[in-house]
Motif scaffolding. Structure first.
Motif, short mmCIF file in Angstrom:
data_model
loop_
_atom_site.label_atom_id
_atom_site.label_comp_id
_atom_site.label_asym_id
_atom_site.label_seq_id
_atom_site.Cartn_x
_atom_site.Cartn_y
_atom_site.Cartn_z
N VAL A 1 5.52 7.47 -19.48
CA VAL A 1 6.29 8.73 -19.39
C VAL A 1 5.58 9.82 -20.19
N GLU A 2 5.10 9.49 -21.39
CA GLU A 2 4.39 10.46 -22.22
C GLU A 2 3.11 10.94 -21.53
N GLU A 3 2.47 10.02 -20.80
CA GLU A 3 1.21 10.36 -20.12
C GLU A 3 1.45 10.98 -18.74
N LYS A 4 2.73 11.18 -18.39
CA LYS A 4 3.10 11.82 -17.12
C LYS A 4 2.72 10.99 -15.90
N THR A 5 2.58 9.67 -16.07
CA THR A 5 2.30 8.81 -14.91
C THR A 5 3.56 8.09 -14.43
N PHE A 6 4.65 8.25 -15.17
CA PHE A 6 5.93 7.68 -14.74
C PHE A 6 7.02 8.70 -15.03
N ARG A 7 7.89 8.92 -14.06
CA ARG A 7 8.92 9.94 -14.19
C ARG A 7 9.94 9.56 -15.26
N GLU A 8 10.24 10.51 -16.13
CA GLU A 8 11.20 10.26 -17.21
C GLU A 8 12.60 10.00 -16.66
N ASP A 9 13.00 10.76 -15.62
CA ASP A 9 14.35 10.58 -15.09
C ASP A 9 14.51 9.21 -14.43
N LEU A 10 13.47 8.71 -13.79
CA LEU A 10 13.54 7.36 -13.20
C LEU A 10 13.58 6.31 -14.29
N PHE A 11 12.80 6.53 -15.36
CA PHE A 11 12.80 5.59 -16.49
C PHE A 11 14.19 5.43 -17.08
N PHE A 12 14.86 6.56 -17.34
CA PHE A 12 16.20 6.49 -17.93
C PHE A 12 17.22 5.91 -16.95
N ARG A 13 17.00 6.14 -15.66
CA ARG A 13 17.90 5.57 -14.65
C ARG A 13 17.79 4.04 -14.62
N LEU A 14 16.58 3.52 -14.80
CA LEU A 14 16.36 2.07 -14.75
C LEU A 14 16.64 1.39 -16.08
N PRO B 1 0.83 -1.21 0.00
CA PRO B 1 0.00 0.00 0.00
C PRO B 1 0.86 1.26 0.00
N GLU B 2 0.40 2.27 -0.72
CA GLU B 2 1.20 3.49 -0.85
C GLU B 2 1.55 4.10 0.49
N SER B 3 0.61 4.06 1.44
CA SER B 3 0.85 4.67 2.75
C SER B 3 1.91 3.93 3.57
N LEU B 4 2.14 2.66 3.23
CA LEU B 4 3.11 1.85 3.98
C LEU B 4 4.42 1.66 3.23
N PHE B 5 4.46 2.14 1.98
CA PHE B 5 5.63 1.83 1.15
C PHE B 5 6.93 2.33 1.76
N SER C 1 3.49 4.98 -7.23
CA SER C 1 2.92 6.32 -7.36
C SER C 1 4.04 7.30 -7.67
N LEU C 2 3.68 8.46 -8.20
CA LEU C 2 4.69 9.48 -8.53
C LEU C 2 5.46 9.92 -7.29
N VAL C 3 4.78 9.97 -6.13
CA VAL C 3 5.45 10.36 -4.88
C VAL C 3 6.53 9.37 -4.53
N ASN C 4 6.22 8.09 -4.60
CA ASN C 4 7.20 7.06 -4.27
C ASN C 4 8.27 6.90 -5.35
N GLN C 5 7.92 7.27 -6.58
CA GLN C 5 8.94 7.24 -7.64
C GLN C 5 10.06 8.22 -7.34
N VAL C 6 9.72 9.38 -6.80
CA VAL C 6 10.73 10.37 -6.44
C VAL C 6 11.66 9.81 -5.37
N LYS C 7 11.11 9.13 -4.39
CA LYS C 7 11.91 8.57 -3.30
C LYS C 7 12.84 7.46 -3.81
N ILE C 8 12.32 6.64 -4.71
CA ILE C 8 13.14 5.56 -5.28
C ILE C 8 14.26 6.14 -6.13
#
Length: 458
Positions: free
Chosen positions: A299-312, A211-215, A256-263
């Motif tokens: 990434v195009e739909e703004k549901t996944f961060r572009e910088d995280l995509f290129f990092r992975l 769950p997002e709240s526990l991630f 989620s986008l919030v947790n993508q930033v943390k990752i």
């Protein structure tokens, strides 16, 4: 009149050398050559005297020329020169200065290294071939070591495992792509087990199951008393447990986008804070990630961060669905039958009709669906031979219409001939060659040819 040539000590020394020696002035005019020089370029040495190296290059006698390089750098220069016959010559040019330190001559000498370069290329090709063979042997050696079904008989899956073996050797980020059930987590384990980190832990994080709240608390851990219900001694997170090993982020597209930033921050810095903590913690890990989503579209739909995509997405590996590697279906069925027969202490085998039926499925659930079905029929079959009535209905209906054929008063022989023709026609479309058709149907290739001729199938 005495026409006897006057002996010249310097000329004698020059011509006694077996190497190619050539002397030019600063205009590139050849002043002296050794007798061995002409042989390298298929011309007479004496005919080269008085010629310009610039003209000889234009005529294709040799290229490139050293004179302008030595004049520019005013130091010793070495390069590989190609002659008009394709020979490779290692040529060294040396500047000669007079008493006023003025450049007056360029002396060059060369060695034929054609055979040496050919040998080097041969050795490089051999090394590449050995690496390829080594990779294939490694795949074959490990092919039956995985109960989860990493079997690569098809060329498509062989390429996947070969690439997986290559990336396993280095700590590069890998993104595993493919439909649900193709075996992304098993390829991730395969990479870990073949990597220098194999002695370390393999920590799998299902990003879609937390769950997002526990991630944050589950992934990074928390300090004692950081929130209501927290353990009194705190708890290490999954990231911390990956120290020295591999951290596998499965279903990364569900974050989620919030947790993508943390990752992203965690991957970049390889440090983190526990929830409620103020002390940074460092961890040494290797990242593998997997998803069945189209991340480029996300990434195009703004549901996944572009910088995280290129990092992975440093090295993407796409695992093909089972319907696109049909050569693996039969060995997978055989593998799972043996595995579950041994696991449940029930010796089972498939009736030929059941086998044919399974080979004709689309397997939208891929290897996971196939494995689950084989486990089910091994468990529920009361007899050694698993027959058609042990298959779930949907596997009888979806493979072909031949199970519902209206006989229209036909004899049994005629009905069976129609069924055989339909099966052969469908298998022909899928497998293309009679050799692959024979393997899929479990009969000989001549039998396939004979039956196709009988039913006039091209």
């Amino acid at each position: 009149m005495n026409n006897k040539k006057i002996w010249n000590e310097h000329e004698a020394i020059l011509h006694s050398l077996q190497d190619d020696i050539l002397v030019t002035n600063t205009d590139g005019i050849i002043l002296k050559v050794s007798e061995a020089t002409g042989a390298h370029y298929n011309v007479k040495s004496e005919d080269m005297i008085g010629r310009s190296v610039y003209d000889l290059e234009k005529e294709g006698v040799f290229t490139p020329i050293l004179t302008p390089l030595v004049m520019k750098e005013k130091k010793k220069i070495t390069l590989v020169q190609t002659s008009n016959e394709g020979k490779k010559l290692l040529v060294t040019g040396i500047p000669v200065f007079d008493q006023n330190n003025t450049l007056v001559r360029i002396v060059s000498y060369s060695h034929d290294v054609t055979e040496l370069l050919n040998m080097k290329k041969y050795l490089t090709d051999m090394e590449d071939e050995m690496e390829r063979v080594k990779g294939e042997l490694e795949i074959l050696r490990n092919r039956h070591h995985y109960k989860d079904g990493i079997i690569a008989k098809s060329e498509e899956m062989k390429k996947v495992l070969h690439l997986a073996l290559q990336v396993a050797e280095v700590d590069v980020n890998v993104l595993l792509l493919g439909e649900s059930g193709v075996g992304k987590s098993h390829i991730a384990k395969f990479i870990h087990n073949k990597s220098p980190r194999k002695a370390g832990p393999f920590i799998e994080v299902n990003c879609g199951a937390i769950p997002e709240s526990l991630f944050e608390a589950e992934f990074f851990g928390y300090e004692a008393g950081s929130f209501t219900g927290a353990k009194s001694q705190g708890k290490p997170g999954l990231a911390e447990l990956a120290e020295g090993g591999t951290l596998f982020l499965d279903e990364i597209g569900e974050l989620s986008l919030v947790n993508q930033v943390k990752i992203l921050k965690f991957i970049q810095e390889k440090q983190f804070y526990r929830v409620g903590g103020t002390k940074p913690r460092f961890v040494d890990f290797r990242i593998l990630a997997a998803t069945n989503k189209n991340l480029e579209k996300a990434v195009e739909e703004k549901t996944f961060r572009e910088d995280l995509f290129f990092r992975l997405n440093v090295v993407p590996i796409t695992i093909p669905p089972l319907r696109k590697r049909t050569e693996d279906i039969y060995p997978l069925i055989e593998h799972f039958i043996n595995y579950f027969s041994e696991k449940y202490k029930r010796k089972r085998s498939l009736d030929e009709g059941v086998l044919h039926q399974l080979l004709l499925q689309d397997w939208n659930g891929n290897v996971r669906e196939l494995m689950n079905l084989v486990e089910r029929i091994v468990v529920i079959s009361p007899k050694h031979l698993i027959e058609m009535d042990h298959l779930p209905d949907r596997y009888l209906k979806s493979s072909s219409n031949y199970t519902d054929i209206d006989d229209n008063g036909q004899s049994l022989t005629e009905v069976l001939n129609n069924v055989e023709k339909q099966i052969l026609s469908k298998v022909r479309k899928r497998y293309k060659t009679t050799v692959r058709m024979a393997k899929a149907l479990g009969i000989s290739q001549p039998s396939v040819v004979r039956k196709m001729k009988k039913h006039r199938i091209k």
